[in-house]
Design an enzyme around this catalytic site. Structure first.
Site, PDB file in Angstrom:
ATOM      1  N   ARG A 222       0.864  -1.167   0.000  1.00  7.56           N
ATOM      2  CA  ARG A 222       0.000   0.000   0.000  1.00  7.56           C
ATOM      3  C   ARG A 222       0.912   1.232   0.000  1.00  7.56           C
ATOM      4  O   ARG A 222       2.099   1.147   0.309  1.00  7.56           O
ATOM      5  CB  ARG A 222      -0.872   0.026   1.259  1.00  7.56           C
ATOM      6  CG  ARG A 222      -1.955  -1.026   1.238  1.00  7.56           C
ATOM      7  CD  ARG A 222      -2.683  -1.069   2.577  1.00  7.56           C
ATOM      8  NE  ARG A 222      -3.463   0.134   2.855  1.00  7.56           N
ATOM      9  CZ  ARG A 222      -4.045   0.387   4.025  1.00  7.56           C
ATOM     10  NH1 ARG A 222      -3.916  -0.484   5.037  1.00  7.56           N
ATOM     11  NH2 ARG A 222      -4.727   1.491   4.211  1.00  7.56           N
ATOM     12  N   HIS A 223       0.359   2.375  -0.329  1.00  8.64           N
ATOM     13  CA  HIS A 223       1.085   3.649  -0.232  1.00  8.64           C
ATOM     14  C   HIS A 223       1.473   3.903   1.228  1.00  8.64           C
ATOM     15  O   HIS A 223       0.919   3.271   2.147  1.00  8.64           O
ATOM     16  CB  HIS A 223       0.179   4.781  -0.725  1.00  8.64           C
ATOM     17  CG  HIS A 223      -1.151   4.759  -0.039  1.00  8.64           C
ATOM     18  ND1 HIS A 223      -1.335   5.277   1.220  1.00  8.64           N
ATOM     19  CD2 HIS A 223      -2.347   4.233  -0.410  1.00  8.64           C
ATOM     20  CE1 HIS A 223      -2.587   5.093   1.597  1.00  8.64           C
ATOM     21  NE2 HIS A 223      -3.223   4.457   0.628  1.00  8.64           N
ATOM     22  N   ASN A 229      -5.543   8.972   6.101  1.00  6.21           N
ATOM     23  CA  ASN A 229      -5.424   7.783   6.965  1.00  6.21           C
ATOM     24  C   ASN A 229      -5.347   8.224   8.418  1.00  6.21           C
ATOM     25  O   ASN A 229      -5.955   7.626   9.308  1.00  6.21           O
ATOM     26  CB  ASN A 229      -4.167   6.954   6.647  1.00  6.21           C
ATOM     27  CG  ASN A 229      -4.253   6.177   5.355  1.00  6.21           C
ATOM     28  OD1 ASN A 229      -3.249   5.981   4.661  1.00  6.21           O
ATOM     29  ND2 ASN A 229      -5.437   5.715   4.999  1.00  6.21           N
ATOM     30  N   ARG A 274      -1.122   9.731  -3.219  1.00  3.82           N
ATOM     31  CA  ARG A 274      -0.419   9.005  -2.162  1.00  3.82           C
ATOM     32  C   ARG A 274       0.431   7.844  -2.691  1.00  3.82           C
ATOM     33  O   ARG A 274       1.441   7.500  -2.094  1.00  3.82           O
ATOM     34  CB  ARG A 274      -1.406   8.543  -1.077  1.00  3.82           C
ATOM     35  CG  ARG A 274      -2.656   7.817  -1.556  1.00  3.82           C
ATOM     36  CD  ARG A 274      -3.679   7.817  -0.411  1.00  3.82           C
ATOM     37  NE  ARG A 274      -4.876   7.002  -0.623  1.00  3.82           N
ATOM     38  CZ  ARG A 274      -5.955   7.392  -1.267  1.00  3.82           C
ATOM     39  NH1 ARG A 274      -5.977   8.581  -1.849  1.00  3.82           N
ATOM     40  NH2 ARG A 274      -7.022   6.597  -1.357  1.00  3.82           N
TER      41      ARG A 274
HETATM   42  O1  F6P Z   1      -8.875   3.701   4.772  1.00  4.49           O
HETATM   43  C1  F6P Z   1      -8.078   3.503   3.680  1.00  4.49           C
HETATM   44  C2  F6P Z   1      -8.834   2.882   2.525  1.00  4.49           C
HETATM   45  O2  F6P Z   1      -7.918   2.687   1.480  1.00  4.49           O
HETATM   46  C3  F6P Z   1     -10.043   3.689   2.020  1.00  4.49           C
HETATM   47  O3  F6P Z   1      -9.737   4.711   1.122  1.00  4.49           O
HETATM   48  C4  F6P Z   1     -10.927   2.610   1.433  1.00  4.49           C
HETATM   49  O4  F6P Z   1     -12.267   3.029   1.282  1.00  4.49           O
HETATM   50  C5  F6P Z   1     -10.737   1.505   2.444  1.00  4.49           C
HETATM   51  O5  F6P Z   1      -9.397   1.600   2.913  1.00  4.49           O
HETATM   52  C6  F6P Z   1     -10.957   0.113   1.894  1.00  4.49           C
HETATM   53  O6  F6P Z   1     -10.987  -0.828   2.959  1.00  4.49           O
HETATM   54  P1  F6P Z   1     -12.394  -1.435   3.429  1.00  4.49           P
HETATM   55  O7  F6P Z   1     -12.949  -2.110   2.202  1.00  4.49           O
HETATM   56  O8  F6P Z   1     -12.024  -2.423   4.512  1.00  4.49           O
HETATM   57  O9  F6P Z   1     -13.310  -0.347   3.889  1.00  4.49           O
END
Ligand code: F6P
Length: 412
Positions: A222-223, A229, A274
């Protein structure tokens, strides 16, 4: 050609001499189709033989002049075909029949079954005339087979070559009047496509014509941590946080240590800031993919999970119930993400050099689920921490994984 019908069932029958990579192809294809959401299973005749007759048949068993054995082999193949048809009559969408199917007679039996059960048939013939490739395949997958347990390598090799020769003596390549087929010659140096129509067969052709047998790792991360975040907000296009920028430096030194200065590493990012900022310190111009952008949260973009739960409890509950199929209003579902990441997978399979993919949580889960051949419904729940590099190394019939946490450690 008749009018296309929805929900058609498909039997994919491999064709080819032993040690041409049929099982590798069957398993990769099953993983891919399963990942796309089509229930797929491989039916392997060799495994059935070992289960029913025990391992250790020597080459004489495969001699077409050996009538008793030929009859046994015919029955084994038919029993595996029965299972495949049973699977398709039930919940299965695609059955892959992993056997040699090198004679016209054997293939006519398969066709008659498919016609009787109204399912589509596609033959996939794998032809290879490169001695070094065949030899490597025999050494890697055949000598370790239970068929040769406890047998000296030289004897096993001699026996396996004799087995191949028996099949060669009766081998008939696919011909023009055998309906839909795909022939892959010398690992894709040439590909012949004959009367292949339809969506699923089209996906299969796209996948198999790009599939390389060369195995090289894919690096996934991931970034670095982003400003959003830190705030717990989802989606958006924010910049890296100070900790995220630090991760970008650590990632760059880790890549330098692992690959050296003159590496042929390719770096892919999404189009979002990011990921591009995370790649900046690497000194390698990344390829940017729109298909690698994070799951689009639609009307929830920019909210925290707590806000969604409070302001849109029905949406929050629906996502919790079925996270794979749930689609954010005016956004995407995990299933949508898999559909668009498909083209990245095809490209990754085509590449012969290592690739580092810098992407996002949902997209990384989708990619990871493909390589580990996990059921689609598991993907949205996979742990995918920040500041961690996942090294995925394909093996003969699977994939090995190594997780390398890098500094600074941050909460998810
Ligand atoms: O929080 C970081 C992130 O990349 C969000 O931008 C995205 O909506 C989410 O994680 C995806 O994870 P999940 O499907 O568990 O919500």
């Amino acid at each position: 050609m008749g009018r296309p019908r929805r929900g058609r069932k498909h039997l994919i029958a491999l064709v080819g001499l032993p040690a041409r990579g049929k099982t590798f192809t069957a398993r990769k294809l099953a993983g891919y189709l399963g990942w796309l959401g089509y229930p797929t299973q491989v039916f392997n005749v060799g495994e059935r033989r070992r289960t029913l007759l025990g391992p250790g048949q020597q080459h004489e068993f495969f001699d077409p002049a050996n009538r008793d054995a030929a009859e046994q082999r015919r029955r084994l193949a038919e029993a595996a075909l029965d299972d495949a048809m049973g699977f398709l009559r039930g919940t299965g969408r695609v059955a892959i029949f992993d056997a040699t199917n090198t004679t016209r007679e054997r293939r006519d039996v398969i066709r008659a079954r498919c016609d009787a059960e109204d399912c589509d048939l596609l033959f996939v013939e794998i032809v290879n005339q490169e001695p070094a490739v065949i030899e490597a395949n025999v050494r890697e997958t055949k000598l370790s087979s239970p068929d040769y347990a406890g047998i000296a390598e030289a004897d096993a090799l001699r026996d396996f070559r004799a087995r191949i020769a028996h099949y060669e003596s009766v081998y008939e390549t696919l011909s023009e009047d055998e309906g839909a087929w795909l022939r892959i010659v010398d690992r894709g140096r040439r590909v012949d496509i004959h009367e292949v129509y339809g969506w699923i067969p089209g996906r299969i052709v796209g996948f198999l014509t790009n599939l390389q047998v060369t195995r090289r790792p894919v690096w996934l991360t991931r970034h670095g941590q982003s400003a959003w975040n830190v705030l717990g907000r989802i989606g958006g296009d924010s910049e890296l946080s100070p900790a995220g920028r630090e991760y970008a430096q650590h990632l760059a030194s880790y890549v330098r240590r692992s690959f050296g200065p003159s590496s042929d590493l390719d770096v892919w990012t999404s189009t979002l800031r990011r990921t591009r900022e995370t790649a900046a310190a690497l000194g390698i111009e990344p390829g940017q993919w729109k298909a690698l952008d994070e799951i689009h949260a639609g009307v929830c973009d920019g909210l925290t999970y707590a806000q969604i739960e409070r302001n849109m409890p029905a949406e929050f509950a629906a996502r919790k119930r079925d996270k794979f199929h749930y689609r954010y209003p005016r956004g995407e579902s995990y299933q949508d993400v898999v559909q668009r990441v498909d083209r990245v997978i095809i490209e990754l399979e085509r590449y012969r050099t290592p690739v580092l993919v810098i992407c996002h949580r949902a997209v990384a889960r989708a990619l990871y689920a493909y390589f580990l051949q996990l059921p689609p419904a598991e993907a949205p729940h996979l742990p995918m921490p920040l500041h961690t590099v996942i090294r995925l190394t394909p093996t003969a019939y699977g994939c090995e994984e190594e997780r390398v946490p890098l500094e600074p450690r941050v909460a998810d």
